[in-house]
Write an enzyme that holds these catalytic residues in place. Structure first.
Site, PDB file in Angstrom:
ATOM      1  N   HIS A 166     -48.877  10.709 -27.522  1.00 18.16           N
ATOM      2  CA  HIS A 166     -48.519  12.088 -27.131  1.00 18.16           C
ATOM      3  C   HIS A 166     -48.651  12.463 -26.551  1.00 18.16           C
ATOM      4  O   HIS A 166     -48.569  13.981 -26.698  1.00 18.16           O
ATOM      5  CB  HIS A 166     -47.743  12.203 -28.356  1.00 18.16           C
ATOM      6  CG  HIS A 166     -46.623  12.065 -29.111  1.00 18.16           C
ATOM      7  ND1 HIS A 166     -45.434  12.892 -29.180  1.00 18.16           N
ATOM      8  CD2 HIS A 166     -46.298  11.116 -30.210  1.00 18.16           C
ATOM      9  CE1 HIS A 166     -44.495  12.343 -29.761  1.00 18.16           C
ATOM     10  NE2 HIS A 166     -45.505  11.632 -30.658  1.00 18.16           N
ATOM     11  N   LYS A 187     -51.317  24.862 -21.679  1.00 15.57           N
ATOM     12  CA  LYS A 187     -49.909  25.759 -20.912  1.00 15.57           C
ATOM     13  C   LYS A 187     -50.160  26.772 -20.097  1.00 15.57           C
ATOM     14  O   LYS A 187     -48.946  27.293 -19.524  1.00 15.57           O
ATOM     15  CB  LYS A 187     -49.215  26.198 -22.391  1.00 15.57           C
ATOM     16  CG  LYS A 187     -49.184  24.423 -23.110  1.00 15.57           C
ATOM     17  CD  LYS A 187     -48.682  24.444 -24.729  1.00 15.57           C
ATOM     18  CE  LYS A 187     -48.147  24.144 -26.215  1.00 15.57           C
ATOM     19  NZ  LYS A 187     -47.258  23.038 -25.644  1.00 15.57           N
ATOM     20  N   LYS A 199     -44.227  28.806 -27.056  1.00 17.07           N
ATOM     21  CA  LYS A 199     -44.932  27.501 -27.420  1.00 17.07           C
ATOM     22  C   LYS A 199     -45.970  27.593 -27.414  1.00 17.07           C
ATOM     23  O   LYS A 199     -46.397  29.097 -27.694  1.00 17.07           O
ATOM     24  CB  LYS A 199     -44.795  26.462 -26.192  1.00 17.07           C
ATOM     25  CG  LYS A 199     -45.954  27.011 -24.994  1.00 17.07           C
ATOM     26  CD  LYS A 199     -45.549  26.660 -23.544  1.00 17.07           C
ATOM     27  CE  LYS A 199     -44.743  26.130 -22.552  1.00 17.07           C
ATOM     28  NZ  LYS A 199     -43.736  25.246 -22.790  1.00 17.07           N
ATOM     29  N   ARG A 200     -46.757  26.258 -28.483  1.00 22.79           N
ATOM     30  CA  ARG A 200     -48.419  27.271 -28.954  1.00 22.79           C
ATOM     31  C   ARG A 200     -49.325  27.645 -27.892  1.00 22.79           C
ATOM     32  O   ARG A 200     -49.279  26.912 -27.045  1.00 22.79           O
ATOM     33  CB  ARG A 200     -48.448  25.209 -29.389  1.00 22.79           C
ATOM     34  CG  ARG A 200     -48.157  25.329 -30.816  1.00 22.79           C
ATOM     35  CD  ARG A 200     -49.031  25.840 -31.717  1.00 22.79           C
ATOM     36  NE  ARG A 200     -50.170  25.982 -32.615  1.00 22.79           N
ATOM     37  CZ  ARG A 200     -50.472  25.827 -33.243  1.00 22.79           C
ATOM     38  NH1 ARG A 200     -49.782  24.952 -34.486  1.00 22.79           N
ATOM     39  NH2 ARG A 200     -51.921  25.515 -33.243  1.00 22.79           N
ATOM     40  N   LYS A 230     -34.634  22.514 -23.823  1.00 27.13           N
ATOM     41  CA  LYS A 230     -33.976  23.681 -25.267  1.00 27.13           C
ATOM     42  C   LYS A 230     -33.235  24.250 -24.161  1.00 27.13           C
ATOM     43  O   LYS A 230     -32.028  24.520 -24.708  1.00 27.13           O
ATOM     44  CB  LYS A 230     -34.570  23.424 -26.095  1.00 27.13           C
ATOM     45  CG  LYS A 230     -34.841  22.674 -27.035  1.00 27.13           C
ATOM     46  CD  LYS A 230     -35.924  22.736 -28.139  1.00 27.13           C
ATOM     47  CE  LYS A 230     -36.150  21.936 -29.212  1.00 27.13           C
ATOM     48  NZ  LYS A 230     -37.468  21.933 -29.754  1.00 27.13           N
ATOM     49  N   THR A 248     -40.608  19.621 -25.628  1.00 26.39           N
ATOM     50  CA  THR A 248     -39.009  19.216 -25.144  1.00 26.39           C
ATOM     51  C   THR A 248     -38.334  21.143 -25.199  1.00 26.39           C
ATOM     52  O   THR A 248     -37.498  21.105 -25.380  1.00 26.39           O
ATOM     53  CB  THR A 248     -38.846  18.834 -26.960  1.00 26.39           C
ATOM     54  OG1 THR A 248     -40.212  19.485 -27.836  1.00 26.39           O
ATOM     55  CG2 THR A 248     -38.811  17.173 -26.664  1.00 26.39           C
TER      56      THR A 248
END
Length: 843
Positions: A378, A575, A569-570, A681, A677
């Site tokens: 992952h 990110k 998101k986290r 969405k 993911t």
């Protein structure tokens, strides 16, 4: 929340929810009243909203039980190959509405609850999220369970029943504060304890080599108590099981202390054993080598493997067929999928059981183990890879350490034979890392102990083959596959966006719910004015509803006509929430510079949790809230720009914000986000994506056409080239005036006047050791955001692009992902035929 529907609107029952039969409604009402009556304690004759929620949950659960029993009976009789999905995280969210959707009960319940003078949505809001995960990995496991049940696979999710899930996030004075998530406080109506299947798990002790074989003795025992949660497929009468283990001390725990007379002390010490399932470790993409975490990993593996072997031995054929007492056929009847390296101990544990307990020959046991296990990688971030100290294993799992050493020796002998004299290759490929502190590389253990290794998006699987596991790929290229992630369209379209699901069903029927590729049919309506208007209308309604929710919950007023620009998101440096911050500051400076100019109004929403020990992530949250504080209170800005931090982002909040988003931000440095993911969405819910060529964004652009996403920034090759050359943040700071201004404002205390040095760590990181090269993509990002503004000013053209994105999102269903796992890794076929419902005879 938005105002309740009028009677007229309620009667226009949404097609995708099905028509509620009068009998169904009466039956639900009767069952609800019966449960309410028995739920209420005798000295309390006034029901609370929570009583109503539990009564409804038990009513809906009643519809599951018969199907659940029948499904398990069906598997027992047919004895299919079983799929075991092992994960330390299952981020399930709420269960009530999902169960109603999958059983086709939503309309009957809605009508019945309405007739009783209650509001279904209000009852749904009472349910706690099951937050047994951190983010993508745990939520993926939850989507996979839904798809495996919908595809009729004989599948089981196995994990830990954490007493405390992911912490609740409070924002206090702009800082994140963590609060324990006591999600079981009022009980969980969806689980069933199964004490009859309780199992012992061993820790510590020592190994004895005897003529009768190897014995692991003098161990400490912790009991694993299973709790089962039903997992219903979509309208196919299949109900699978998620089994979560809870740790319990045996009654003779600490017998020595009992015997020494310290009875109270001994009973209190039971907590030490039971702490194993107390709390979820709140790290996303970060390895924290704590002994309690290793205990959790072995606990779930040891309990699960005993359960798998019990089921293998006692299945119907086991009674009559002597083949079942031998393990030859084990890989034909059992597939174990390892969700990242967290359950990697499955490999040495299965070896231990086969060799030490079942007396299978070592080489045979190794062949069985490899044919049974498969591993999903992952992440490629080095700080996330699990590398356990050998010394910790020596103490906690001495027999497993011996087995790992033996497996590693076999593996290295093979490598040495193929590459004679290549000592460096042996060092690189060893499961044991030498050094000051010898460590076990769990990813290497997974690769050698599995028949298949997969990444979770094309670009990620390529990086896995060409970089992370390059040597292993050269050795066994046939082992490596890609399985691009997906999301379940039941929760992420039908449940969270019924308005959109309905207008889609009107145009193309309901087949898309279980075959998302049918969304392609919407391409025929891309120029249909009515459909364009309907899609825009649904989005506007979702935005109004979310704006009302924000106002009610957080007393935040936003302009529902503005562009809803969302990054949820986290919080993590890779990110690049900081890039989003720099854009917000740049927009603010442009507005301040030219207040009379017309700007496309935006509401920038950023949400996500930071790991409690991750200092930089917590500073990023403080920066976001501080920027919001300044911008939102500047009279020159007014309605043109708002920056909102969405507190306590979780599954149930995602279900509200995603359908309301116009713009989805997926802006990680190319080569760092394995898949993502959330990106999928947003796509299926009619937001456009601004993003880098990273993770599944690449495949989204392939499916919809790159011109229908806002793609910007460095590609993987550019990042590598910049690494070769050496990234120098100063060059960008010096040459880009708007970037310099933004950094100077952060640095000088413009956004933190009461503590001017507040963000010195953030600025220092950006200027001197930014691994994720924020400045290198700044210029391209700002320019790309300008193109977003341009398109947003043409609502018709914007909505056309939205329709094209929705129409091209079919690939990203977890049904497609799981079908690929089933056929290409597990060797089973999805079963399209529904099991007969409980009220019909079985044949």
């Amino acid at each position: 929340m938005a105002a309740p529907l009028s009677d007229g609107d309620r009667r226009k029952q949404i097609s995708v929810r099905g028509i509620a039969g009068l009998g169904d409604v009466a039956e639900v009402r009767k069952s609800f009243n019966r449960h309410l009556h028995f739920t209420l304690v005798k000295d309390r004759n006034v029901a609370t909203p929570r009583d109503y929620y539990f009564a409804l949950a038990h009513t809906v659960r009643d519809h599951l039980v018969g199907r659940w029993i029948r499904t398990q009976q069906h598997y027992y009789e047919r004895d299919p190959k079983r799929i075991y999905y092992l994960s330390l995280e299952f981020y399930m969210g709420r269960t009530l509405q999902n169960t109603m959707v999958n059983l086709g009960l939503q309309n009957a319940c809605d009508e019945a609850i309405y007739q009783l003078g209650l509001d279904l949505e209000e009852l749904e809001e009472i349910e706690e999220d099951a937050g047994l995960g951190n983010g993508g990995l745990g939520r993926l496991a939850a989507c996979f369970l839904d798809s495996m049940a919908t595809l009729g696979l004989a599948a089981y999710g196995y994990g830990i029943r954490y007493e405390f899930g992911i912490f609740n996030q409070k924002i206090v004075d702009g800082w994140q504060v963590e609060e324990a998530d006591d999600w079981l406080r009022y009980g969980n109506p969806w689980e069933k304890a199964r004490p009859e299947y309780m199992l012992p798990v061993h820790f510590y002790g020592r190994v004895e080599h005897t003529p009768d074989g190897v014995k692991w003795i003098d161990t400490q025992i912790v009991l694993a108590m299973p709790y089962d949660t039903p997992v219903p497929g979509y309208k196919n009468n299949t109900v699978n099981t998620m089994r979560l283990w809870s740790a319990k001390a045996p009654n003779d725990f600490n017998l020595q202390e009992f015997n020494m007379g310290d009875y109270i002390e001994a009973v209190l010490d039971r907590n030490l054993a039971e702490n194993i399932s107390r709390v979820l470790y709140p790290n996303d993409n970060f390895f924290e080598g704590k002994e309690l975490r290793l205990k959790q990993e072995y606990f779930v593996v040891a309990a699960t493997l005993q359960d798998i072997i019990r089921r293998f031995k006692s299945s119907k054929f086991g009674c009559r067929d002597p083949v079942r007492t031998c393990f030859e056929t084990f890989p034909d009847k059992v597939a174990i999928q390892l969700n990242d390296t967290h359950p990697a101990l499955s490999i040495p544990e299965l070896m231990r059981i086969l060799v030490d307990v079942e007396k299978v020959d070592w080489d045979k046991a190794w062949e069985i183990t490899k044919r049974t296990c498969a591993y999903t990688n992952h992440t490629v971030l080095p700080e996330a890879l699990e590398r356990w100290p050998v010394s910790m294993f020596e103490k906690l799992l001495p027999r497993h350490l011996e087995i790992i050493y033996a497996l590693n020796q076999m593996h290295l002998d093979r490598v040495a034979a193929l590459y004679p004299g290549d000592i460096d290759r042996l060092r690189r490929m060893s499961v044991i890392e030498e050094g000051d502190c010898k460590r076990i590389n769990m990813a290497h253990l997974c690769v050698i102990g599995s028949h298949t290794v997969n990444g979770v998006a094309h670009i990620h699987s390529d990086i896995v083959k060409n970089s992370v596991f390059k040597d292993f790929y050269e050795l066994e290229p046939e082992k490596f596959q890609n399985k691009t992630n997906g999301i379940t369209p039941r929760r992420w379209l039908l449940l969270c966006n019924p308005g959109l699901a309905d207008i889609i069903a009107e145009k193309i029927g309901e087949g898309f719910i279980t075959d998302l590729s049918q969304l392609k049919k919407l391409l025929d309506f891309i120029d249909n004015e009515t459909f364009i208007r309907d899609v825009a209308k649904v989005k506007q309604e979702n935005k109004l509803k979310f704006a009302a929710y924000l106002e009610e919950q957080y007393k935040v007023k936003i302009n529902p006509m503005s562009m809803f620009d969302v990054q949820v998101k986290r919080i993590h440096e890779y990110k690049r929430q900081l890039l989003n911050c720099l854009h917000a500051i740049t927009l603010y400076n442009r507005i301040r510079c030219n207040p009379s100019k017309s700007f496309v109004p935006r509401t920038i929403m950023i949400g996500g949790k930071a790991a409690p020990g991750y200092h930089m992530a917590k500073m990023i949250i403080k920066l976001i809230t501080s920027i919001g504080e300044v911008i939102n209170n500047d009279p020159y800005v007014g309605d043109k720009l708002k920056v909102i931090f969405l507190e306590n982002y979780r599954v149930s909040l995602a279900e509200k914000v995603i359908p309301a988003a116009d713009l989805s931000q997926q802006i990680s440095t190319a080569g760092t986000e394995a898949s993502g993911t959330g990106n999928m969405k947003f796509m299926v819910n009619g937001a456009l994506t601004i993003g880098t060529m990273d993770g599944a964004n690449v495949e989204m652009a392939e499916e919809a056409g790159e011109e229908n996403l806002f793609i910007f920034g460095m590609r993987v090759e550019d990042v590598e080239a910049l690494d070769q050359k050496g990234y120098n943040a100063w060059e960008y700071y010096e040459s880009l005036p708007e970037l310099r201004q933004a950094i100077d404002q952060i640095s000088s205390g413009f956004f933190s006047p009461r503590d001017p040095g507040c963000f010195r760590d953030v600025v220092n990181m950006l200027m001197y050791h930014d691994r994720f090269k924020v400045f290198a993509d700044y210029e391209a990002y700002i320019k790309c955001q300008g193109q977003v503004d341009q398109l947003f000013m043409d609502p018709c053209e914007w909505t056309r692009k939205v329709i094209r994105n929705i129409a091209c999102s079919g690939k990203f269903s977890s049904d497609r992902t799981i079908t690929e796992y089933a056929r290409e890794i597990w060797g089973v076929e999805p079963s399209p035929t529904a099991i007969p419902p409980p009220n019909l005879p079985r044949n």
